[in-house]
Design a protein around this motif. Structure first.
Motif, PDB file in Angstrom:
ATOM      1  N   VAL A 175     -28.847   1.289 -65.726  1.00 45.73           N
ATOM      2  CA  VAL A 175     -29.442   2.201 -66.688  1.00 45.73           C
ATOM      3  C   VAL A 175     -28.928   3.602 -66.361  1.00 45.73           C
ATOM      4  O   VAL A 175     -28.880   3.982 -65.189  1.00 45.73           O
ATOM      5  CB  VAL A 175     -30.985   2.167 -66.601  1.00 45.73           C
ATOM      6  CG1 VAL A 175     -31.610   3.293 -67.434  1.00 45.73           C
ATOM      7  CG2 VAL A 175     -31.514   0.808 -67.051  1.00 45.73           C
TER       8      VAL A 175
ATOM      9  N   GLY B 240     -28.138   2.898 -71.928  1.00 41.19           N
ATOM     10  CA  GLY B 240     -27.789   4.299 -71.716  1.00 41.19           C
ATOM     11  C   GLY B 240     -28.645   5.208 -72.577  1.00 41.19           C
ATOM     12  O   GLY B 240     -28.915   4.891 -73.736  1.00 41.19           O
ATOM     13  N   VAL B 241     -29.070   6.297 -71.995  1.00 43.05           N
ATOM     14  CA  VAL B 241     -29.808   7.300 -72.762  1.00 43.05           C
ATOM     15  C   VAL B 241     -29.029   8.603 -72.710  1.00 43.05           C
ATOM     16  O   VAL B 241     -28.783   9.139 -71.632  1.00 43.05           O
ATOM     17  CB  VAL B 241     -31.214   7.557 -72.174  1.00 43.05           C
ATOM     18  CG1 VAL B 241     -31.915   8.667 -72.962  1.00 43.05           C
ATOM     19  CG2 VAL B 241     -32.050   6.292 -72.179  1.00 43.05           C
ATOM     20  N   VAL B 242     -28.626   9.092 -73.885  1.00 47.37           N
ATOM     21  CA  VAL B 242     -28.024  10.416 -73.937  1.00 47.37           C
ATOM     22  C   VAL B 242     -29.179  11.394 -74.081  1.00 47.37           C
ATOM     23  O   VAL B 242     -29.846  11.434 -75.109  1.00 47.37           O
ATOM     24  CB  VAL B 242     -27.065  10.548 -75.137  1.00 47.37           C
ATOM     25  CG1 VAL B 242     -26.442  11.942 -75.147  1.00 47.37           C
ATOM     26  CG2 VAL B 242     -25.996   9.471 -75.089  1.00 47.37           C
ATOM     27  N   GLY B 243     -29.449  12.110 -73.005  1.00 50.42           N
ATOM     28  CA  GLY B 243     -30.591  13.019 -73.057  1.00 50.42           C
ATOM     29  C   GLY B 243     -30.748  13.759 -71.743  1.00 50.42           C
ATOM     30  O   GLY B 243     -30.004  13.530 -70.789  1.00 50.42           O
ATOM     31  N   ASP B 244     -31.727  14.637 -71.734  1.00 48.04           N
ATOM     32  CA  ASP B 244     -31.987  15.466 -70.555  1.00 48.04           C
ATOM     33  C   ASP B 244     -32.893  14.700 -69.593  1.00 48.04           C
ATOM     34  O   ASP B 244     -33.996  14.286 -69.960  1.00 48.04           O
ATOM     35  CB  ASP B 244     -32.661  16.770 -71.023  1.00 48.04           C
ATOM     36  CG  ASP B 244     -32.866  17.759 -69.878  1.00 48.04           C
ATOM     37  OD1 ASP B 244     -32.828  17.337 -68.698  1.00 48.04           O
ATOM     38  OD2 ASP B 244     -33.062  18.954 -70.169  1.00 48.04           O
TER      39      ASP B 244
ATOM     40  N   VAL C 120     -29.050   7.822 -67.523  1.00 48.68           N
ATOM     41  CA  VAL C 120     -29.573   8.932 -68.320  1.00 48.68           C
ATOM     42  C   VAL C 120     -28.651  10.119 -68.066  1.00 48.68           C
ATOM     43  O   VAL C 120     -28.520  10.574 -66.929  1.00 48.68           O
ATOM     44  CB  VAL C 120     -31.017   9.299 -67.904  1.00 48.68           C
ATOM     45  CG1 VAL C 120     -31.536  10.461 -68.767  1.00 48.68           C
ATOM     46  CG2 VAL C 120     -31.940   8.093 -68.029  1.00 48.68           C
TER      47      VAL C 120
END
Ligand SMILES: Cc1cc2nc3c(=O)[nH]c(=O)nc-3n(C[C@H](O)[C@H](O)[C@H](O)COP(=O)(O)OP(=O)(O)OC[C@H]3O[C@@H](n4cnc5c(N)ncnc54)[C@H](O)[C@@H]3O)c2cc1C
Lengths: 325, 265
Positions: A287, A304-308, A289
């Protein structure tokens, strides 16, 4: 193969067995012949707690070797293992794939002519010959390596197999050996050894879940640690984070740091540089981020997380706390 | 002080690396380099000689023709001399047979002129076994001090002391010289060769030796001497069912749901 399999039982200075021992014994059971699985214990002999674990996992005998030199020296441990090999006729030796373990394997290669495979994640017998599987090239390839020399020495990564007790435990026989270490092994002097304070978190190399912070944390590992503590996870880091002094050096995961093979890897603010991938790409689920959609880690991430990370991780932690009750 | 540094030519880890049908690393990609971790060993050697204000650094490699690029790079960094052991029979060597060739070369160099220290990197970024330094030391009957983050030589006492950081402990180890020492990538910051270094390296000689020069038989090295053999190699399939979400305010919640649904926590 009818010969027994020998497992080097890794333990802390205070005699506490490390998790690798039960895993390696589990891996050794189907490979062992009539002689069963034997343990090599170097230092002051195993205490009742360690023996109970070894009994539960089906160890037939523990060879406790007391050398007249410091067992923290790999050359001393290697001579102890050689002595047990001589006494038992074991044809295969399994050693945990730590830096120290690989060093012991190297000494055995030089002194006994052993063939060595390092960082294996499995071992099988094919026509009586041990064949070890391993991932190479930063986790992008898998190989199978046969060991043609005898004895065969395989260093095995943490989590290669889950430790499984046997149905019918039995008390292992303890065989004591006194060892006079050769002058060669005494050439290295241990001037000083400072044990690291044990942390409440699991050992990084053996952890089932690892939460990792990189440069993106900008030094604030709070969100990483909070999620890790909720999940009972180990905390890891990239080299940037350890170089910056944000976290201790031993947390570094990668080619020149620790290799981890957890069921779950969560990386936040980690770009996924090839040096880092080499130490984590074999994780079960990855995982990531990261605020940059082009970060290379997304190429290998299952989720996957595209983020802050400073908003995503605390939200995930809060939600998990709610879901897991 | 005379320091030998064993270095390896490896495929650049930033490049696409692969294994051939024989399970060996494909090395004809043309993007081989000096193993990054060996730059730390070269740097450590150069620093020690500079601090002692006396001595020389000899780099040594075992490998096919283009492996000479690895020692050339070390010469550009400032090493004084280079030796390249090249022989068709060496192909397919495992860590132990490679160490055997290196040991023979070190022995020959020591006969020519005594050697105080043999330095190596902590691992080669292709095979990553970390076995070679210790096997080399044992074959030479020298002490092995591995994974040094700091190397301290006391020429008067004739000792080398290293600091190393392991998973569970920090250690100081000491041994009499000569010794074999491997250094980690946190031991130092390798220098970049400058224009002067590059020009000077052109004038430095690279000695080439074959197995015969070292008194080794072909069956002691290469695939013949290896005690391990790759019997199968496959590229790992790409991960399936990959999910990429862009945070629109609820990504943390979605991440938590993913972990719970897949029984990962
Ligand atoms: C010989 C050698 C050996 C090495 N060995 C290792 C090793 O063992 N292990 C290792 O890790 N590295 C190693 N390195 C270093 C490696 O090459 C990389 O430099 C390092 O892994 C990068 O660390 P990083 O991902 O933390 O930093 P970066 O590459 O700088 O990535 C930081 C990421 O954080 C993201 N980010 C920033 N802010 C946020 C935010 N608020 N929220 C979410 N994401 C954010 C950015 O988009 C970026 O992708 C080695 C290098 C060399 C030369």
């Amino acid at each position: 193969m009818t010969s027994p399999v020998l497992v080097l039982l890794d333990h802390a200075a205070d005699g506490a067995l490390r998790p690798s021992a039960a895993e390696l014994v589990t891996l050794a059971r189907p490979l062992a012949g009539d002689g069963g699985v034997l343990g090599a214990w170097v230092g002051d002999g195993p205490g009742p707690d360690a023996l109970a674990v070894l009994a539960a996992h089906g160890v037939a005998a523990v060879h406790a070797v007391r050398p007249d030199a410091d067992p923290a020296l790999s050359a001393v441990t290697a001579e102890a293992v050689t002595a047990v090999l001589g006494a038992t006729g074991a044809g295969l030796v399994l050693i945990p794939s730590t830096f120290e373990g690989k060093e012991v394997a190297a000494h055995l290669a030089a002194s006994t002519g052993a063939g060595v495979v390092t960082d294996a994640d499995g071992v099988q017998l094919q026509d009586g010959v041990p064949v070890a599987s391993k991932t190479v090239l930063a986790g992008t390839w898998t190989t199978r390596c046969s060991v043609v020399g005898a004895p065969a020495v395989v260093t095995v990564k943490a989590n290669a197999v889950p430790a499984e007790p046997v149905a019918a435990p039995r008390e292992p026989v303890v065989v004591e050996h006194e060892l006079t270490v050769s002058p060669a092994a005494r050439r290295v002097e241990l001037v000083e050894r400072t044990e690291r304070a044990a942390s409440d978190r699991p050992d990084l190399s053996g952890a089932q879940v690892v939460v990792v912070g990189g440069r993106g944390t900008e030094g604030d590992f709070g969100p990483i640690e909070e999620l890790a503590d909720l999940l009972g996870a180990a905390v890891g880091a990239t080299r940037v984070a350890t170089d910056e002094g944000w976290i201790a050096k031993e947390a570094q995961i990668g080619q020149t740091g620790v290799t981890v093979t957890p069921r779950l890897y969560i990386g936040a603010g980690v770009s996924g540089a090839v040096h880092h991938r080499g130490g984590m790409q074999a994780a079960g689920t990855i995982v990531a981020v990261n605020s940059d959609p082009d970060a290379p880690i997304f190429e290998i991430a299952d989720f996957g997380v595209v983020g802050d990370l400073f908003t995503v991780l605390p939200q995930a932690t809060a939600e998990l706390r709610r879901l897991l009750g | 002080m005379r320091i030998l540094v064993a270095v390896k030519h490896v495929p650049d880890i930033q490049s696409e690396r692969s294994l051939g049908p024989d399970g060996r690393m494909v090395r004809d990609g043309g993007d081989g380099t000096l193993n990054e971790l060996d730059e730390n060993a070269v740097e450590a050697a150069l620093t020690l000689v500079e601090e002692a204000e006396d001595g020389e650094v000899v780099v040594l490699t075992v490998g096919p023709d283009d492996a000479v690029d690895a020692v050339r790079r070390a010469l550009q960094m400032g090493a004084d001399e280079a030796v390249h052991v090249v022989d068709d029979a060496i192909a397919g060597s495992d860590a132990v047979s490679t160490a055997r060739v290196l040991a023979a070369a070190v022995r020959r160099l020591s006969e020519e002129q005594p050697v105080d220290l043999v330095l190596t990197g902590m691992a080669a970024l292709d095979g990553l076994t970390s076995l070679v330094p210790t096997v080399l030391a044992d074959l030479l009957e020298l002490p092995a001090l591995t994974l040094a983050t700091e190397v301290m030589v006391d020429e008067t006492a004739g000792t080398v002391t290293v600091r190393r950081e392991l998973d569970h402990a920090v250690e100081l180890l000491r041994a009499p010289l000569p010794a074999v020492v491997s250094v980690t990538d946190s031991a130092n910051e390798p220098r970049y060769p400058g224009f002067k270094g590059i020009m000077a390296a052109r004038k430095k000689a690279v000695t080439t030796w074959t197995l015969a020069d070292l008194g080794l038989e072909p069956d002691q090295v290469g695939a013949a001497g290896a005690r391990t053999a790759v019997v199968a190699a496959a590229e790992r399939p790409a991960r399936e069912d990959r999910v990429l979400v862009t945070d629109g305010g609820d990504a943390g919640v979605r991440l938590a749901a993913y972990l719970v649904e897949n029984k990962l926590v």
